[in-house]
Design a protein around this motif. Structure first.
Motif, short mmCIF file in Angstrom:
data_model
loop_
_atom_site.label_atom_id
_atom_site.label_comp_id
_atom_site.label_asym_id
_atom_site.label_seq_id
_atom_site.Cartn_x
_atom_site.Cartn_y
_atom_site.Cartn_z
N LYS A 181 -5.99 33.74 42.47
CA LYS A 181 -5.37 34.68 41.54
C LYS A 181 -4.70 35.82 42.29
CE LYS A 181 -6.31 37.64 37.56
NZ LYS A 181 -7.32 38.10 36.57
N GLU A 182 -5.35 36.33 43.34
CA GLU A 182 -4.79 37.45 44.09
C GLU A 182 -3.46 37.07 44.74
OE1 GLU A 182 -7.82 36.38 44.25
OE2 GLU A 182 -8.93 38.01 43.26
N GLU A 183 -3.37 35.85 45.26
CA GLU A 183 -2.13 35.42 45.89
C GLU A 183 -1.01 35.25 44.87
OE1 GLU A 183 -4.01 32.94 49.67
OE2 GLU A 183 -3.51 31.91 47.79
N ILE A 184 -1.33 34.77 43.68
CA ILE A 184 -0.31 34.62 42.63
C ILE A 184 0.16 35.98 42.15
CG2 ILE A 184 0.14 33.72 40.31
CD1 ILE A 184 -1.85 31.52 40.87
N VAL A 185 -0.77 36.92 41.99
CA VAL A 185 -0.39 38.28 41.56
C VAL A 185 0.49 38.94 42.62
CG1 VAL A 185 -1.29 40.57 41.04
CG2 VAL A 185 -2.43 38.55 40.10
N ALA A 186 0.17 38.74 43.89
CA ALA A 186 1.00 39.30 44.96
C ALA A 186 2.40 38.69 44.95
CB ALA A 186 0.33 39.06 46.31
N PHE A 187 2.47 37.40 44.62
CA PHE A 187 3.78 36.76 44.52
C PHE A 187 4.60 37.36 43.38
CE2 PHE A 187 6.71 33.54 43.02
CZ PHE A 187 7.26 33.04 44.18
N LEU A 188 3.95 37.65 42.25
CA LEU A 188 4.66 38.23 41.10
C LEU A 188 5.17 39.62 41.41
CD1 LEU A 188 2.33 37.08 38.18
CD2 LEU A 188 4.61 36.23 38.71
N GLU A 189 4.54 40.31 42.32
CA GLU A 189 4.96 41.66 42.66
C GLU A 189 6.16 41.69 43.61
OE1 GLU A 189 1.47 43.44 44.19
OE2 GLU A 189 0.49 43.69 42.23
N ASP A 190 6.53 40.53 44.13
CA ASP A 190 7.70 40.44 45.01
C ASP A 190 8.91 39.98 44.20
OD1 ASP A 190 9.59 40.00 46.94
OD2 ASP A 190 8.24 38.98 48.33
N PRO A 191 9.85 40.85 43.88
CA PRO A 191 10.98 40.46 43.00
C PRO A 191 11.90 39.43 43.63
CG PRO A 191 11.32 42.66 43.91
CD PRO A 191 9.94 42.26 44.31
N ASP A 192 12.06 39.45 44.95
CA ASP A 192 12.96 38.50 45.60
C ASP A 192 12.43 37.08 45.51
OD1 ASP A 192 14.65 40.59 46.29
OD2 ASP A 192 13.66 40.92 48.23
N ARG A 193 11.17 36.89 45.84
CA ARG A 193 10.59 35.55 45.76
C ARG A 193 10.50 35.08 44.31
NH1 ARG A 193 5.19 35.46 49.34
NH2 ARG A 193 4.74 37.26 48.01
N LEU A 194 10.23 36.00 43.39
CA LEU A 194 10.18 35.63 41.98
C LEU A 194 11.55 35.20 41.49
CD1 LEU A 194 8.45 35.46 39.41
CD2 LEU A 194 9.03 37.85 38.95
N ARG A 195 12.60 35.86 41.95
CA ARG A 195 13.96 35.48 41.55
C ARG A 195 14.31 34.10 42.08
NH1 ARG A 195 16.49 38.79 44.41
NH2 ARG A 195 17.07 37.28 46.00
N ASP A 196 13.97 33.84 43.34
CA ASP A 196 14.27 32.53 43.93
C ASP A 196 13.53 31.42 43.18
OD1 ASP A 196 15.81 33.85 45.78
OD2 ASP A 196 14.25 33.89 47.32
N ALA A 197 12.26 31.67 42.83
CA ALA A 197 11.49 30.66 42.09
C ALA A 197 12.06 30.44 40.70
CB ALA A 197 10.02 31.08 42.01
N ALA A 198 12.51 31.51 40.05
CA ALA A 198 13.09 31.38 38.70
C ALA A 198 14.38 30.58 38.74
CB ALA A 198 13.34 32.77 38.11
#
Length: 301
Positions: A181-198
């Motif tokens: 869960k902590e790693e997923i939450v940390a991923f959500l806090e990174d807007p660049d990686r979240l944009r690439d995944a979206a």
């Protein structure tokens, strides 16, 4: 040397857009044939009238001088059909143009019949022919594109999974192939990686964030493998189909069986009935060597 022309067939098959165009034209021939039959029937019906009225001089009043050159294009039904076809297609010669002008001058009422024929043939029949060819070619091309998409679906999906896995590999800070869960939450806090995944999932960042938050709750019980996590995210942007509903029903059946198995294991661990007054919760029951350790792991799954 004439056999070398067959090389063009190989060229057509090797160029995919050209092959689809030729296939669409061949598929449209059936519809074109029926339009040509309709055109032939219309020309035949009008040619009979033109032959009787013009070729046999029935539409002219007695005593009216009618030259042979004026009625020559309509002297028989085949000649009238050919004349009408030339008028319909616009391939009128000087002789035929002069005969039609002489006919219009001798019989001004024939102008209305000429207008009716042009509207029926040139505008209506040719428009129908164009529409049939276009419709058949569009439907054939769409069908071939769908077949090509289905044929390349697994390849494109594998490439998409690989690209999305590269994005989430950076989120696995422990490098154990699992996402907590902590790693997923940390991923959500990174807007660049979240944009690439979206972008790779073909959804908005908001929708992807909501899905990942729900999946992080699942990971709070037991870490999720990166491969399983990516496989679930790939289908986030897909439309709801009967296949997805069947998959959901399968997961519900599977979860029901797991719950029944957990209930059976609980009954085996605690065969004697336990009253509500005597029951006391102990956190040690969920320890690695506790009696409910296996039950907790199954529930987390």
């Amino acid at each position: 040397r004439l056999m070398r022309i067959l090389r063009l067939v190989k060229l057509v098959k090797s160029v995919r857009p050209l092959f689809m165009l030729v296939t669409g034209v061949l598929a449209a021939l059936q519809g074109v044939a029926w339009v040509l039959v309709l055109t032939l029937v219309v020309l035949y019906a009008i040619a009979i009238l033109a032959t009787r009225l013009i070729g046999h001089r029935m539409m002219f009043a007695p005593g009216v001088q009618v030259s042979d050159e004026m009625v020559a294009p309509f002297k028989s039904v085949p000649a009238s059909m050919f004349t009408l076809f030339r008028v319909m297609s616009g391939a009128v010669s000087d002789e035929l143009d002069g005969a039609l002008d002489e006919l219009m001058n001798a019989m001004p009422g024939a102008k209305f019949a000429f207008v009716f024929f042009m509207v029926t043939s040139s505008w209506t029949l040719l428009s129908i022919l164009t529409a049939v060819v276009s419709e058949n070619m569009i439907s054939t091309t769409s069908q071939q594109e769908e077949e090509l998409r289905l044929a390349n679906f697994e390849i494109e999906r594998a490439k998409q999974v690989e690209r999305l896995s590269q994005v989430f590999d950076s989120a696995d800070t422990s490098q154990d192939g699992l996402l907590c869960k902590e790693e997923i939450v940390a991923f959500l806090e990174d807007p660049d990686r979240l944009r690439d995944a979206a972008i790779l999932c073909s959804v908005s960042k908001t929708d992807l964030s909501r899905v990942m938050v729900m999946m992080s709750e699942e990971a709070s019980f037991q870490p999720v493998s990166t491969t399983n996590f990516v496989e679930k995210l790939i289908d986030v942007g897909s439309a709801v189909t009967e296949k997805s509903i069947r998959r959901l029903e399968w997961h519900v059946v599977k979860l029901t069986r797991e719950v029944l198995d957990i209930g059976a294991r609980v009954e085996r661990e605690f065969p004697a009935p336990v009253s509500a007054q005597s029951w006391r919760w102990q956190p040690s029951l969920l320890d690695a060597d506790g009696p409910l350790a296996g039950v907790a792991a199954g529930a987390a799954r």
